[in-house]
Design a protein around this motif. Structure first.
Motif, PDB file in Angstrom:
ATOM      1  N   ALA A  12       1.919   6.913   6.842  1.00  0.00           N
ATOM      2  CA  ALA A  12       0.795   7.011   5.897  1.00  0.00           C
ATOM      3  C   ALA A  12       0.444   8.474   5.640  1.00  0.00           C
ATOM      4  CB  ALA A  12      -0.415   6.258   6.428  1.00  0.00           C
ATOM      5  N   ALA A  13       0.441   9.276   6.681  1.00  0.00           N
ATOM      6  CA  ALA A  13       0.178  10.710   6.506  1.00  0.00           C
ATOM      7  C   ALA A  13       1.308  11.367   5.716  1.00  0.00           C
ATOM      8  CB  ALA A  13       0.016  11.389   7.866  1.00  0.00           C
ATOM      9  N   ALA A  14       2.537  10.920   5.935  1.00  0.00           N
ATOM     10  CA  ALA A  14       3.677  11.460   5.189  1.00  0.00           C
ATOM     11  C   ALA A  14       3.528  11.154   3.701  1.00  0.00           C
ATOM     12  CB  ALA A  14       4.985  10.874   5.725  1.00  0.00           C
ATOM     13  N   ALA A  15       3.095   9.956   3.367  1.00  0.00           N
ATOM     14  CA  ALA A  15       2.893   9.588   1.965  1.00  0.00           C
ATOM     15  C   ALA A  15       1.797  10.433   1.336  1.00  0.00           C
ATOM     16  CB  ALA A  15       2.554   8.107   1.851  1.00  0.00           C
ATOM     17  N   ARG A  16       0.788  10.754   2.094  1.00  0.00           N
ATOM     18  CA  ARG A  16      -0.301  11.592   1.578  1.00  0.00           C
ATOM     19  C   ARG A  16       0.183  13.027   1.345  1.00  0.00           C
ATOM     20  NH1 ARG A  16      -5.739  11.210   1.242  1.00  0.00           N
ATOM     21  NH2 ARG A  16      -6.881  13.164   1.337  1.00  0.00           N
ATOM     22  N   ASP A  17       1.060  13.504   2.189  1.00  0.00           N
ATOM     23  CA  ASP A  17       1.533  14.885   2.059  1.00  0.00           C
ATOM     24  C   ASP A  17       2.444  15.076   0.858  1.00  0.00           C
ATOM     25  OD1 ASP A  17       0.126  16.050   4.150  1.00  0.00           O
ATOM     26  OD2 ASP A  17       1.620  15.457   5.628  1.00  0.00           O
ATOM     27  N   ASN A  18       3.369  14.149   0.605  1.00  0.00           N
ATOM     28  CA  ASN A  18       4.219  14.255  -0.575  1.00  0.00           C
ATOM     29  C   ASN A  18       4.898  12.917  -0.830  1.00  0.00           C
ATOM     30  OD1 ASN A  18       6.170  14.845  -2.564  1.00  0.00           O
ATOM     31  ND2 ASN A  18       6.178  16.985  -1.938  1.00  0.00           N
ATOM     32  N   LEU A  19       4.240  12.101  -1.624  1.00  0.00           N
ATOM     33  CA  LEU A  19       4.746  10.768  -1.932  1.00  0.00           C
ATOM     34  C   LEU A  19       6.076  10.829  -2.681  1.00  0.00           C
ATOM     35  CD1 LEU A  19       4.228   7.713  -1.830  1.00  0.00           C
ATOM     36  CD2 LEU A  19       3.003   7.951  -4.001  1.00  0.00           C
ATOM     37  N   PHE A  20       6.220  11.782  -3.584  1.00  0.00           N
ATOM     38  CA  PHE A  20       7.448  11.922  -4.371  1.00  0.00           C
ATOM     39  C   PHE A  20       8.655  12.156  -3.466  1.00  0.00           C
ATOM     40  CE2 PHE A  20      10.400  14.737  -6.722  1.00  0.00           C
ATOM     41  CZ  PHE A  20      10.796  13.864  -7.716  1.00  0.00           C
ATOM     42  N   LEU A  21       8.561  13.106  -2.541  1.00  0.00           N
ATOM     43  CA  LEU A  21       9.683  13.365  -1.636  1.00  0.00           C
ATOM     44  C   LEU A  21       9.947  12.181  -0.722  1.00  0.00           C
ATOM     45  CD1 LEU A  21       9.427  17.072  -0.431  1.00  0.00           C
ATOM     46  CD2 LEU A  21      11.114  16.043  -1.944  1.00  0.00           C
ATOM     47  N   LEU A  22       8.901  11.507  -0.308  1.00  0.00           N
ATOM     48  CA  LEU A  22       9.084  10.340   0.554  1.00  0.00           C
ATOM     49  C   LEU A  22       9.864   9.248  -0.171  1.00  0.00           C
ATOM     50  CD1 LEU A  22       8.426   9.055   3.297  1.00  0.00           C
ATOM     51  CD2 LEU A  22       6.343   8.152   2.263  1.00  0.00           C
ATOM     52  N   VAL A  23       9.520   9.000  -1.428  1.00  0.00           N
ATOM     53  CA  VAL A  23      10.209   7.973  -2.205  1.00  0.00           C
ATOM     54  C   VAL A  23      11.643   8.399  -2.535  1.00  0.00           C
ATOM     55  CG1 VAL A  23      10.205   6.781  -4.443  1.00  0.00           C
ATOM     56  CG2 VAL A  23       8.096   6.981  -3.131  1.00  0.00           C
ATOM     57  N   CYS A  24      11.822   9.681  -2.841  1.00  0.00           N
ATOM     58  CA  CYS A  24      13.149  10.188  -3.233  1.00  0.00           C
ATOM     59  C   CYS A  24      14.055  10.522  -2.043  1.00  0.00           C
ATOM     60  CB  CYS A  24      12.995  11.441  -4.097  1.00  0.00           C
ATOM     61  SG  CYS A  24      12.340  11.102  -5.726  1.00  0.00           S
ATOM     62  N   SER A  25      13.531  10.533  -0.835  1.00  0.00           N
ATOM     63  CA  SER A  25      14.324  10.991   0.310  1.00  0.00           C
ATOM     64  C   SER A  25      15.612  10.205   0.540  1.00  0.00           C
ATOM     65  CB  SER A  25      13.478  11.051   1.582  1.00  0.00           C
ATOM     66  OG  SER A  25      12.967   9.791   1.903  1.00  0.00           O
ATOM     67  N   PRO A  26      15.657   8.879   0.377  1.00  0.00           N
ATOM     68  CA  PRO A  26      16.953   8.210   0.556  1.00  0.00           C
ATOM     69  C   PRO A  26      18.002   8.696  -0.447  1.00  0.00           C
ATOM     70  CG  PRO A  26      15.185   6.597   0.642  1.00  0.00           C
ATOM     71  CD  PRO A  26      14.567   7.895   0.202  1.00  0.00           C
ATOM     72  N   LEU A  27      17.599   8.887  -1.693  1.00  0.00           N
ATOM     73  CA  LEU A  27      18.528   9.402  -2.699  1.00  0.00           C
ATOM     74  C   LEU A  27      18.963  10.823  -2.361  1.00  0.00           C
ATOM     75  CD1 LEU A  27      20.010   9.329  -5.430  1.00  0.00           C
ATOM     76  CD2 LEU A  27      17.864  10.101  -6.479  1.00  0.00           C
ATOM     77  N   LEU A  28      18.021  11.656  -1.946  1.00  0.00           N
ATOM     78  CA  LEU A  28      18.345  13.049  -1.622  1.00  0.00           C
ATOM     79  C   LEU A  28      19.285  13.131  -0.413  1.00  0.00           C
ATOM     80  CD1 LEU A  28      14.849  14.664  -2.237  1.00  0.00           C
ATOM     81  CD2 LEU A  28      16.833  14.660  -3.760  1.00  0.00           C
ATOM     82  N   VAL A  29      19.050  12.302   0.586  1.00  0.00           N
ATOM     83  CA  VAL A  29      19.932  12.280   1.756  1.00  0.00           C
ATOM     84  C   VAL A  29      21.324  11.811   1.346  1.00  0.00           C
ATOM     85  CG1 VAL A  29      20.375  11.106   3.958  1.00  0.00           C
ATOM     86  CG2 VAL A  29      18.113  12.042   3.475  1.00  0.00           C
ATOM     87  N   ALA A  30      21.399  10.789   0.510  1.00  0.00           N
ATOM     88  CA  ALA A  30      22.708  10.300   0.037  1.00  0.00           C
ATOM     89  C   ALA A  30      23.440  11.385  -0.741  1.00  0.00           C
ATOM     90  CB  ALA A  30      22.530   9.059  -0.824  1.00  0.00           C
ATOM     91  N   LEU A  31      22.723  12.157  -1.551  1.00  0.00           N
ATOM     92  CA  LEU A  31      23.355  13.236  -2.302  1.00  0.00           C
ATOM     93  C   LEU A  31      23.855  14.348  -1.387  1.00  0.00           C
ATOM     94  CD1 LEU A  31      21.002  13.464  -5.404  1.00  0.00           C
ATOM     95  CD2 LEU A  31      23.361  12.627  -5.345  1.00  0.00           C
ATOM     96  N   VAL A  32      23.098  14.664  -0.341  1.00  0.00           N
ATOM     97  CA  VAL A  32      23.530  15.691   0.614  1.00  0.00           C
ATOM     98  C   VAL A  32      24.776  15.214   1.356  1.00  0.00           C
ATOM     99  CG1 VAL A  32      22.908  16.876   2.762  1.00  0.00           C
ATOM    100  CG2 VAL A  32      21.292  16.806   0.860  1.00  0.00           C
ATOM    101  N   VAL A  33      24.798  13.956   1.784  1.00  0.00           N
ATOM    102  CA  VAL A  33      25.977  13.412   2.468  1.00  0.00           C
ATOM    103  C   VAL A  33      27.177  13.421   1.526  1.00  0.00           C
ATOM    104  CG1 VAL A  33      26.944  11.297   3.469  1.00  0.00           C
ATOM    105  CG2 VAL A  33      24.667  12.060   4.128  1.00  0.00           C
ATOM    106  N   ARG A  34      26.965  13.058   0.276  1.00  0.00           N
ATOM    107  CA  ARG A  34      28.041  13.077  -0.732  1.00  0.00           C
ATOM    108  C   ARG A  34      28.613  14.488  -0.880  1.00  0.00           C
ATOM    109  NH1 ARG A  34      27.447  14.048  -6.460  1.00  0.00           N
ATOM    110  NH2 ARG A  34      29.155  13.140  -7.621  1.00  0.00           N
TER     111      ARG A  34
END
Length: 140
Positions: A74-96
């Motif tokens: 919940a605190a993570a969502a308050r700090d930056n909801l956009f990055l929290l939602v996009c993090s699976p995509l961003l991690v997949a792109l880094v692994v790619r």
């Protein structure tokens, strides 16, 4: 012993990836023990915020990561909801990218995805800087 050729090149790429992984683990270890919510902690400051006074799309990323490392979604969502939602995509792109680098092949980001992410990040920056936005970071 040959120091050139495809084998040596692959070994160098693997060493670079291993070094990057070690740096990532060291950074996560430091972040796990140092609270970025505390203004006196030694953490990098956002240059966009320093120059403009506005929260950039990535502002709160260190606090978000700290919160996730300590089991506070919940605190993570308050700090930056956009990055929290996009993090699976961003991690997949880094692994790619890491896999492509290891194989020695380029893996360019598809234009629609690049433009989509950039547009979403700019929209998030505009929305999160509106007066009265309820999800303000837990500290600055």
């Amino acid at each position: 012993m040959a120091t050139t050729g495809p084998w040596a090149s692959r070994v160098r790429r693997r060493l670079v990836l291993a070094g990057a992984g070690c740096c990532l683990l060291a950074g996560l270890g430091y972040l796990a023990g140092t609270d970025p919510h505390d203004p006196s902690s030694v953490m990098p400051r956002c240059p966009v915020r320093a120059v403009t006074g506005l929260d950039c799309p990535a502002c709160g990323g260190l606090r978000l990561t700290y919160d996730l490392l300590h089991g506070m979604p919940a605190a993570a969502a308050r700090d930056n909801l956009f990055l929290l939602v996009c993090s699976p995509l961003l991690v997949a792109l880094v692994v790619r990218q890491a896999r492509a680098f290891d194989r020695g092949h380029p893996a360019p980001l598809p234009r629609p995805l690049a433009y989509g992410l950039a547009g979403a990040a700019l929209a998030w920056m505009a929305v999160r800087n509106l007066p009265g936005w309820p999800l303000s970071p837990t500290s600055v």
